[in-house]
Design a protein around this motif. Structure first.
Motif, short mmCIF file in Angstrom:
data_model
loop_
_atom_site.label_atom_id
_atom_site.label_comp_id
_atom_site.label_asym_id
_atom_site.label_seq_id
_atom_site.Cartn_x
_atom_site.Cartn_y
_atom_site.Cartn_z
N MET A 105 -43.78 0.80 -13.33
CA MET A 105 -42.72 1.02 -14.34
C MET A 105 -42.62 0.15 -15.41
N VAL A 106 -42.76 0.43 -16.72
CA VAL A 106 -42.84 -0.45 -17.80
C VAL A 106 -41.78 -0.08 -18.76
N GLY A 107 -41.44 -0.98 -19.78
CA GLY A 107 -40.44 -0.70 -20.82
C GLY A 107 -39.77 -1.84 -21.21
N LEU A 108 -38.93 -1.83 -22.19
CA LEU A 108 -38.34 -3.05 -22.69
C LEU A 108 -37.15 -3.40 -21.79
N GLN A 109 -36.60 -4.66 -22.09
CA GLN A 109 -35.60 -5.06 -21.59
C GLN A 109 -34.35 -4.49 -21.62
N GLY A 110 -33.47 -4.14 -20.91
CA GLY A 110 -32.21 -3.30 -21.18
C GLY A 110 -32.31 -2.10 -21.08
N SER A 111 -33.57 -1.18 -20.82
CA SER A 111 -33.69 -0.01 -20.96
C SER A 111 -33.28 0.75 -19.66
N GLY A 112 -33.06 0.06 -18.55
CA GLY A 112 -32.74 0.54 -17.40
C GLY A 112 -33.74 0.73 -16.30
N LYS A 113 -34.87 -0.07 -16.48
CA LYS A 113 -35.96 0.11 -15.65
C LYS A 113 -35.94 -0.09 -14.27
N ASP A 185 -46.11 5.58 1.74
CA ASP A 185 -46.45 6.67 0.91
C ASP A 185 -46.76 6.37 -0.83
N VAL A 186 -45.70 5.48 -0.99
CA VAL A 186 -45.36 5.18 -2.33
C VAL A 186 -45.02 3.76 -2.72
N VAL A 187 -45.85 2.92 -3.51
CA VAL A 187 -45.39 1.54 -3.72
C VAL A 187 -44.91 1.55 -5.39
N MET A 188 -43.68 1.18 -5.52
CA MET A 188 -43.23 1.31 -7.08
C MET A 188 -43.21 -0.24 -7.59
N LEU A 189 -43.76 -0.41 -8.72
CA LEU A 189 -43.86 -2.02 -9.19
C LEU A 189 -43.02 -1.96 -10.42
N ASP A 190 -41.89 -2.64 -10.34
CA ASP A 190 -40.94 -2.82 -11.46
C ASP A 190 -41.40 -3.95 -12.34
N THR A 191 -41.88 -3.84 -13.35
CA THR A 191 -42.68 -4.89 -14.35
C THR A 191 -41.51 -5.47 -15.06
N ALA A 192 -41.67 -6.94 -15.72
CA ALA A 192 -40.54 -7.56 -16.51
C ALA A 192 -40.54 -6.80 -17.90
N GLY A 193 -39.71 -6.97 -18.68
CA GLY A 193 -39.60 -6.55 -19.87
C GLY A 193 -39.27 -7.48 -20.96
N ARG A 194 -39.07 -7.28 -22.10
CA ARG A 194 -39.02 -8.10 -23.25
C ARG A 194 -37.96 -7.35 -23.94
N ASP A 198 -43.94 -7.48 -27.43
CA ASP A 198 -44.81 -8.79 -27.84
C ASP A 198 -46.12 -8.80 -27.10
N GLU A 199 -47.22 -9.78 -27.28
CA GLU A 199 -48.48 -9.81 -26.67
C GLU A 199 -48.28 -10.16 -25.48
N ALA A 200 -47.34 -11.22 -25.03
CA ALA A 200 -47.44 -11.80 -23.72
C ALA A 200 -46.80 -10.51 -22.80
N LEU A 201 -45.95 -9.63 -23.27
CA LEU A 201 -45.17 -8.52 -22.36
C LEU A 201 -46.69 -7.65 -22.09
N MET A 202 -47.36 -7.30 -23.09
CA MET A 202 -48.49 -6.30 -23.01
C MET A 202 -49.55 -6.89 -22.30
N ALA A 203 -49.97 -8.20 -22.52
CA ALA A 203 -50.80 -8.82 -21.33
C ALA A 203 -50.48 -8.76 -20.20
N GLU A 204 -49.33 -9.09 -19.69
CA GLU A 204 -49.09 -9.32 -18.42
C GLU A 204 -48.93 -7.49 -17.63
N VAL A 205 -48.73 -6.67 -18.55
CA VAL A 205 -48.76 -5.33 -17.90
C VAL A 205 -50.00 -4.77 -17.60
N ALA A 206 -50.93 -5.11 -18.85
CA ALA A 206 -52.29 -4.59 -18.74
C ALA A 206 -53.09 -5.49 -17.40
N GLU A 207 -52.64 -6.75 -17.23
CA GLU A 207 -53.30 -7.21 -15.95
C GLU A 207 -52.75 -6.64 -14.79
#
Length: 521
Positions: A105-113, A185-194, A198-207
């Motif tokens: 799960m990806v997205g910006l902070q405050g989007s309801g992720k 059956d399923v593992v849901m990964l809730d990532t951090a938002g910004r 920004d580059e830091a967010l994208m780099a973390e999600v890509a990792e």
């Protein structure tokens, strides 16, 4: 969400249906108004251009201009192009991978992720019978992990134990390993938002993506942010590759441009939409149904699904048996009002009924809203059991007591009693009809008399069967004629659209579907 756009498009297209014949100039003039309406709804310019070009190409052809009903043909073309713009066939979350299936799960902070993660987990657990593990990878936002743990307890889904000091990638790897060991059956990964991209967010999600190889990468986007949501989707798709989109706050008062632009701009399907803050307020995104609702044609299949999900079968059967005998007291009316609240209230139901867009202004002017339903329930709750069974007991002194107890007035009680009398008379009238509507509806939903041969239980239907049900409901007809006094429960002067209330032969239809130009042949 689509209220303003729906009003504009319905007004523009209804003008075409009033004409006996159309010229190319008529179509072009209407499309200019459609273009303006879409731009005002914050739809991306490139999507608007593509949309109007496709409609014009098909609408100025001989099959439309020489058609017996050219206005109806144009509306059908607009509907078809709208469905294509929204994605054609709806797509859901897929699980065709070796368990545990990782969903990122990806997205910006405050989007309801985080809330959307819990909603999807509950949906997968309750509806798809999957064993789900949720893990928060947000190491920056205060109490983000604790929030997901609390939501997990609310929806009955396990969450990964919190270990302080770990990075997002370490947590993600631990979650996948725990999923394998625990037989999930399923593992849901809730990532951090910004707050912003920004580059830091994208780099973390890509990792995280590289470490877990997720089967689904879902972007959670706030529908109220308009074109910013589309830009966010482009950025995430370019960096990590999305498989789908979850649009939140679709119950808000935004203009709907994000939903219309998202699929066309990114090429990624909108899979789910959030329609409220509760953990069960999540729906599949069906382009055809959304298109019909935008054009004021309602969503009968969605209404049947919602009814099947919320109707208490035991209460419904007991009520059906009472109605078959012509009994309908104030307790039964309260049950119906409570059922209406569960199904989304007056506003939610009006949006799903064909032709009701024409009544919107009348209902608004009459101040009919969901608060009216709550007040009516409060009035009935303030009565004694004997008074609910026998409304004739309600004289002036009792009405004053009930008004004080419910915070209303004797006039409001009189209106409720009048509505109940009209509905009770209608129920008695239908109960006398041999094989009338009550018997057929009861048979349809398995409430006495059994199901018709070959007719599946709507509560167990899959989407394909429900679509077939819509075709059957659209076969013609409508609801039975109403008794003198008009539509029960609506204020004086508020009348249903013309043709909404003909007969119902053979369970032949729902309001307005007899002339539905979008009904598939």
């Amino acid at each position: 969400m689509f209220g303003t756009l729906s009003d504009r498009l319905s007004g523009i297209l209804s003008g075409l249906t009033r004409r006996g014949a159309l010229t190319e100039d008529d179509v072009n003039a209407a499309l200019r108004e459609v273009r303006r309406a879409l731009l005002e709804a914050d739809v991306a310019l490139e999507v608007v251009r593509s949309f109007t070009d496709k409609v014009r190409e098909r609408a100025v052809g001989a099959e439309v201009l020489k058609s017996v009903t050219p206005g109806q043909q144009v509306i059908k073309i607009v509907n078809d192009v709208l469905i294509d713009t929204l994605g054609g066939e709806g797509e859901g979350i897929t699980f065709d991978a070796v368990p545990p299936v990782p969903i990122l799960m990806v997205g910006l902070q405050g989007s309801g992720k985080t809330t959307s993660t819990a909603k999807i987990a509950r949906r997968l657990t309750d509806r798809d019978k999957k064993k789900v593990l949720m893990a928060s990878l947000d190491t920056r936002r205060p109490a983000a992990m604790e929030q997901l743990a609390i939501l997990g307890k609310q929806v009955g889904v396990e969450t990964l134990p919190i270990v302080a000091g770990q990075s997002a990638v370490q947590i993600a790897r631990r979650a996948v390993e725990a999923g394998k060991l625990g037989g999930y059956d399923v593992v849901m990964l809730d990532t951090a938002g910004r707050v912003t991209l920004d580059e830091a967010l994208m780099a973390e999600v890509a990792e995280v993506k590289a470490a877990t190889n997720p089967h689904e990468v879902l972007l959670v986007a706030d529908a109220l942010t308009g074109q910013d949501a589309v830009n966010t989707a482009r950025a995430f798709d370019g960096r990590v590759g999305l498989t789908g989109i979850v649009l939140t706050r679709m119950d808000g008062d935004g203009r709907g441009g994000a939903a219309l632009s998202m699929r066309a701009v990114t090429g990624k399907p909108i899979k789910l939409v959030g329609t409220g803050e509760k953990t069960d307020a999540l729906e599949d995104f069906h382009p055809s149904r959304v298109a019909n609702r935008i054009l004021g044609m309602g969503d009968i299949v969605g209404l049947v699904e919602k009814a099947a999900a919320t109707v208490d079968a035991d209460k419904a059967q007991a009520l059906a048996q009472r109605l078959a005998k012509g009994n309908f007291d104030l307790g039964d009316l309260r049950t119906q009002l409570q059922q209406m609240e569960k199904m989304g209230g007056l506003g939610g139901l009006m949006g799903m009924l064909p032709g009701m867009a024409q009544m919107k202004n009348q209902i608004a002017n009459a101040k009919m809203d969901d608060k009216v339903i709550a007040r009516q329930i409060a009035i009935i709750n303030s009565m004694t059991a004997a008074e609910r069974r026998n409304p004739d007991l309600l004289k002036n002194s009792r009405k004053k007591r009930i008004a004080a107890g419910s915070g209303t007035s004797p006039e409001a009680i009189n209106k409720l009693l009048k509505m109940h009398r009209q509905m009770a008379d209608m129920m008695k009238q239908m109960s006398r009809q041999k094989g009338g509507m009550l018997g057929k509806l009861g048979s349809m939903f398995g409430l006495g008399g059994g199901m018709p041969a070959g007719m599946p239980d709507p509560s167990k239907m899959d989407p394909a069967q429900l679509a077939e049900l819509q075709k059957q409901l659209g076969a013609g007809g409508g609801l039975p004629s109403l008794p003198p006094g008009g539509f029960p429960g609506l204020p004086k002067g508020v009348t249903p659209p013309a043709g909404m209330m003909p007969k119902l032969p053979r369970l032949g239809g729902m309001p307005g579907l007899g002339n539905n130009p979008f009904k598939k042949k």
